[in-house]
Write a protein that holds these residues in place. Structure first.
Motif, PDB file in Angstrom:
ATOM      1  N   ASP A 158      32.275  41.556   1.341  1.00 35.78           N
ATOM      2  CA  ASP A 158      32.037  42.357   2.432  1.00 35.78           C
ATOM      3  C   ASP A 158      32.992  41.204   3.310  1.00 35.78           C
ATOM      4  OD1 ASP A 158      30.819  42.933   5.153  1.00 35.78           O
ATOM      5  OD2 ASP A 158      29.781  41.475   5.954  1.00 35.78           O
ATOM      6  N   LEU A 159      33.761  42.137   4.388  1.00 33.56           N
ATOM      7  CA  LEU A 159      34.602  41.297   5.368  1.00 33.56           C
ATOM      8  C   LEU A 159      34.833  42.059   6.984  1.00 33.56           C
ATOM      9  CD1 LEU A 159      37.695  43.131   5.943  1.00 33.56           C
ATOM     10  CD2 LEU A 159      37.532  42.557   3.377  1.00 33.56           C
ATOM     11  N   THR A 160      35.287  41.135   7.756  1.00 34.74           N
ATOM     12  CA  THR A 160      34.737  41.642   9.217  1.00 34.74           C
ATOM     13  C   THR A 160      36.241  42.307   9.225  1.00 34.74           C
ATOM     14  OG1 THR A 160      33.948  39.843   9.727  1.00 34.74           O
ATOM     15  CG2 THR A 160      35.069  41.122  11.837  1.00 34.74           C
ATOM     16  N   PRO A 161      35.404  43.614   9.656  1.00 35.64           N
ATOM     17  CA  PRO A 161      36.733  44.856  10.577  1.00 35.64           C
ATOM     18  C   PRO A 161      36.352  44.639  11.789  1.00 35.64           C
ATOM     19  CG  PRO A 161      34.503  46.056   9.776  1.00 35.64           C
ATOM     20  CD  PRO A 161      33.910  44.520   9.804  1.00 35.64           C
ATOM     21  N   GLY A 213      34.312  61.368   2.989  1.00 35.87           N
ATOM     22  CA  GLY A 213      33.376  60.854   1.646  1.00 35.87           C
ATOM     23  C   GLY A 213      31.872  59.877   2.387  1.00 35.87           C
ATOM     24  N   GLY A 214      32.058  59.874   3.547  1.00 32.66           N
ATOM     25  CA  GLY A 214      31.300  59.142   4.566  1.00 32.66           C
ATOM     26  C   GLY A 214      31.009  57.861   4.801  1.00 32.66           C
ATOM     27  N   ARG A 215      32.286  57.476   4.368  1.00 39.20           N
ATOM     28  CA  ARG A 215      32.369  55.796   4.565  1.00 39.20           C
ATOM     29  C   ARG A 215      32.273  55.109   6.150  1.00 39.20           C
ATOM     30  NH1 ARG A 215      37.693  57.234   2.233  1.00 39.20           N
ATOM     31  NH2 ARG A 215      37.628  56.613  -0.236  1.00 39.20           N
ATOM     32  N   ASP A 216      32.065  53.904   6.462  1.00 38.86           N
ATOM     33  CA  ASP A 216      31.193  53.013   7.066  1.00 38.86           C
ATOM     34  C   ASP A 216      32.430  51.781   7.223  1.00 38.86           C
ATOM     35  OD1 ASP A 216      30.119  52.144   9.302  1.00 38.86           O
ATOM     36  OD2 ASP A 216      27.967  51.855   8.014  1.00 38.86           O
ATOM     37  N   LEU A 217      33.194  52.577   8.564  1.00 38.07           N
ATOM     38  CA  LEU A 217      35.019  51.543   8.560  1.00 38.07           C
ATOM     39  C   LEU A 217      33.883  50.122   9.803  1.00 38.07           C
ATOM     40  CD1 LEU A 217      35.583  53.805   7.263  1.00 38.07           C
ATOM     41  CD2 LEU A 217      37.249  53.090   8.574  1.00 38.07           C
ATOM     42  N   ALA A 218      32.192  50.919   9.799  1.00 35.32           N
ATOM     43  CA  ALA A 218      32.010  49.066  11.256  1.00 35.32           C
ATOM     44  C   ALA A 218      31.768  48.359  10.014  1.00 35.32           C
ATOM     45  CB  ALA A 218      30.404  50.181  11.932  1.00 35.32           C
ATOM     46  N   ARG A 219      31.317  48.474   8.904  1.00 37.80           N
ATOM     47  CA  ARG A 219      30.701  47.656   7.574  1.00 37.80           C
ATOM     48  C   ARG A 219      31.792  47.256   7.109  1.00 37.80           C
ATOM     49  NH1 ARG A 219      25.542  47.649   5.029  1.00 37.80           N
ATOM     50  NH2 ARG A 219      26.618  47.608   3.375  1.00 37.80           N
TER      51      ARG A 219
END
Length: 251
Positions: A36-39, A207-213
């Motif tokens: 994990d890292l902070t977007p 592919g449904g990536r969640d760029l908020a994560r």
């Protein structure tokens, strides 16, 4: 969308240009998984209604507020046409996920310095003064060996090896599935940064990536260029732009 020494050189330039924004590579990846890292933050001014440009026959559909664009361009050093392309891609929702202008700007800096690489300039329509062509992907150095196709030859003219093209450095094979008309002018062109930014947004969100994560953000950028150094460089650039933009708002 290529890895190699050019990305690392541009990253070094970025650290000088944007006051040394640092990010530890050891926090990004283990051999098996993304951590994990902070977007990067991606605030934009309120969108404005589409307005016709009386000087052309094409309806200009800029979404981002002009005052925000002018002030944030000054604060970040991003040329206004490039910043417009990144912010409009975010506001339009073309990607289908929460991809921010700062992420697109981070990629745009690393790939082509927002279309100004090598002393080029970028015009009001988001086009560089001369075409940006990546190196031959001939297997030398850190580059993969990718043969050109009849279709891709029409882009870059190399009958043997593939090249990435345009300010966001797309390969034809990556461009075609996600190509988007970012400025809604009826033409989709990888050399037009409005189109290239919108296409990059679609590619990152695929592919449904969640760029908020954090893990989704890192996975998306890694898909754009399979290099830990590249992900670190984009994160540093995007974070620096976010900080500069926030400083401008606070001021």
């Amino acid at each position: 969308m290529i890895s190699g020494p050019r990305s690392i050189v541009l990253f070094s330039c970025l650290l000088l240009a944007l006051s040394g924004a640092a990010f530890a590579l050891s926090r990004l990846y283990t051999p098996e998984r993304t951590v994990d890292l902070t977007p990067p933050a991606a605030y934009v001014g309120a969108p404005v209604p589409p307005q016709a440009d009386p000087g052309t026959a094409v309806r200009r559909t800029q979404l981002v507020d002009e005052d925000w664009l002018r002030r944030t361009s000054r604060a970040t050093g991003i040329p206004s046409p490039a910043l417009r392309a990144y912010a409009d891609a975010q506001l339009s929702g073309v990607g289908g996920c929460e991809v921010g202008w700062t992420t697109l700007a981070g990629i745009g800096w690393i790939e082509s310095q927002h279309g100004t690489l090598g002393g080029r300039t970028i015009d009001a329509e988001g086009r560089s003064s001369s075409a940006i062509l990546g190196p031959a992907l001939d297997g030398s150095g850190d580059f993969a060996a990718i043969r050109s196709t009849a279709a891709s030859r029409a882009w870059h003219g190399d009958a043997t090896w593939e090249h990435a093209v345009g300010p966001m450095q797309f390969l034809r094979s990556s461009w075609e599935p996600w190509a988007a008309d970012g400025d809604r002018d009826g033409t989709i062109d990888p050399h037009d940064l409005d189109d290239a930014a919108a296409t990059a947004a679609r590619y990152l969100c695929a592919g449904g990536r969640d760029l908020a994560r954090g893990d989704g953000w890192a996975s998306a950028v890694l898909s754009y260029n399979h290099s830990d150094e590249y992900v670190a460089a984009v994160h540093a650039a995007a974070s620096a732009y976010a900080e500069r933009a926030a400083g401008r708002r606070a001021g």
